[in-house]
Enzyme design. Structure first.
Site, short mmCIF file in Angstrom:
data_model
loop_
_atom_site.label_atom_id
_atom_site.label_comp_id
_atom_site.label_asym_id
_atom_site.label_seq_id
_atom_site.Cartn_x
_atom_site.Cartn_y
_atom_site.Cartn_z
N LYS A 162 -42.31 -9.27 72.67
CA LYS A 162 -42.25 -9.19 71.43
C LYS A 162 -40.72 -9.10 70.91
O LYS A 162 -40.04 -9.84 70.18
CB LYS A 162 -42.91 -7.95 70.65
N GLU A 188 -37.04 2.30 67.90
CA GLU A 188 -36.34 1.41 69.07
C GLU A 188 -35.84 2.54 70.21
O GLU A 188 -35.26 3.58 69.74
CB GLU A 188 -35.20 0.84 68.42
N ARG A 189 -35.77 1.86 71.32
CA ARG A 189 -34.87 2.64 72.30
C ARG A 189 -33.44 2.45 71.90
O ARG A 189 -32.88 1.31 71.41
CB ARG A 189 -35.09 2.08 73.73
#
Length: 472
Positions: A162, A188-189
């Site tokens: 994705k 998000e990382r």
């Protein structure tokens, strides 16, 4: 602005949820922002979610509450969270409260600010568009065309591509798209955020982009409000500057997940599969604001994580109901090495209509889908009895379907460093010409590998000829 008491006091702290007590005066309104006046270096902003009684409000923290004690003073701002908008935020990285987080200079003093809570444009003011938004990705442009001013979502489980697909779309749009881009990183990382910031800096598109992050390690309140901050910035460019906006979100499921965390902390009874009872309202409140008005469009591309690959999950079905274009990523295709791993049979678009894309495009897309559907039906027979047991017509379908599968794979520019293959962007006419050639049998005698990870059919022919010369 609501009439509020000057100062309240922290009454209770439950992780990201904080109760504030006021001795006198009116309580702050729902969704109003409160500022904790503590002795820590970082700011702590709260957002009012409910009135518990005549003197106490319950609020959600948008920063970490570690070290917060009872009795600390809380100042009411008298307004919802106001975030900076306009030209000065272009090229900057902001958090959910609008604070700059890219270690750059502070925003200019006169930067306009807007509330993160707003109603969608009235139905009468909303514009409709049927202009196709070309991406350069063959399988999307052929089978799930996107609309300028539409909403498209990529649904997939963990590790099926994705984020890579969103990154490639950003890369593809940067060269030919002349509007403003707003990226919302929800849950998000840190690594992904850093990679995106570096990628945008190197490609030169950062000056026309705004990045808004509510990172994975931040409290649920930050992840819950980050997409609203990105939307507010998009709406300013749409309504005030009359510019087209490309709004990218990764990952909308984390918005729902953060809402579920907040809901349970607020003491609400969970609904189906443990989600918040307000799931449909929260998703609608976000998605319905993504709209186009006369003269300016907000085009949204969103990544949606599918928990445990369960496409019947309430969050997934709720989000998909708002989309014009649904792109489903398949773990089975990813396992076979077909990237992008888009399932051509499960994906759909409201734009795939002969009056919008043309008769030729509609006919080719229909034949491609029909061929791949028949191939899927024959898979069980092939696994049990072998391809030799099929009739001549079915054998021909299998031959062409396998070549179509390979032709619809595509090397990406953002994965070039890992694969060593130069990324390809293919216009819609070349995609249609390539699929038509395969459907007509022109590639029946070619090696399947010649069609794998190429751009146009001409690239595949060159690869086939090079392979033949090498064999000779």
């Amino acid at each position: 602005m609501s009439q509020v008491a000057a100062t309240g006091r922290i009454h209770a702290v439950r992780g990201a949820v904080v109760d504030v007590r006021y001795d006198t005066g009116a309580l702050p309104a729902l969704n109003d922002a409160l500022v904790v006046e503590w002795d820590r270096s970082g700011p702590l902003m709260l957002e009012v979610q409910s009135h518990l009684d005549l003197t106490t409000v319950r609020a959600v923290a948008l920063q970490a509450t570690a070290g917060l004690a009872r009795g600390v003073a809380v100042r009411s701002t008298g307004s919802p969270i106001l975030v900076p908008v306009g030209a000065s935020v272009l090229g900057r990285l902001l958090d959910a409260t609008g604070s700059v987080r890219d270690l750059g200079d502070a925003l200019p003093a006169g930067t306009p600010r807007r509330s993160i809570h707003a109603a969608p444009p009235p139905l009468a003011a909303q514009g409709t568009t049927t202009e196709v938004f070309e991406t350069g990705i063959k399988v999307i442009d052929l089978l799930t065309p996107m609309a300028q001013g539409g909403k498209a979502a990529m649904f997939g489980g963990a590790g099926v591509g994705k984020t890579v697909l969103v990154m490639e779309l950003i890369h593809a749009m940067a060269k030919k798209y002349d509007g403003i881009s707003v990226f919302a990183g929800i849950g998000e990382r840190s690594r992904e955020g850093h990679e995106l910031l570096t990628e945008m800096s190197e490609s030169g598109v950062l000056p026309r982009t705004v990045l808004v992050y509510g990172q994975m390690n931040e409290p649920p309140g930050a992840r819950w409000r980050a997409p609203l901050t990105a939307l507010t910035i998009s709406e300013y460019f749409r309504d005030t500057k009359h510019q087209n906006v490309l709004l990218l979100m990764d990952n909308v499921f984390r918005f729902v997940q953060a809402g579920a965390e907040v809901s349970s902390l607020l003491g609400r009874l969970p609904s189906r599969v443990g989600y918040q009872p307000t799931l449909a309202t929260e998703v609608a409140g976000l998605q319905e604001r993504i709209a186009s008005v006369a003269g300016a469009a907000v085009t949204s591309i969103q990544a949606v994580y599918v928990p445990a690959d369960d496409f019947t999950d309430p969050a997934v079905t709720t989000i998909s109901g708002h989309m014009d274009c649904v792109i489903v990523l398949s773990r089975a295709l990813a396992a076979q090495g077909f990237y992008p791993a888009i399932d051509p049979l499960a994906s759909s678009s409201t734009l795939l209509d002969p009056s919008l894309v043309g008769d030729e495009h509609y006919a080719v897309a229909g034949e491609v889908r029909e061929t791949l559907a028949r191939f899927a039906e024959l898979q069980d027979i092939i696994s049990l009895l072998g391809i030799e047991e099929l009739g001549s017509f079915d054998k021909q379908i299998v031959t062409r379907a396998r070549r179509l599968q390979r032709f619809l794979s595509q090397p990406f520019a953002v994965t070039e460093a890992f694969t060593g293959t130069v990324g390809k962007s293919v216009n819609r006419a070349d995609t249609l010409a390539g699929c038509r050639a395969i459907l007509d049998g022109e590639a029946d005698g070619w090696s399947e590998t010649s069609l794998y990870m190429v751009g146009t059919i001409a690239d595949a022919l060159a690869k086939e000829n090079a392979g033949r010369e090498q064999d000779a």
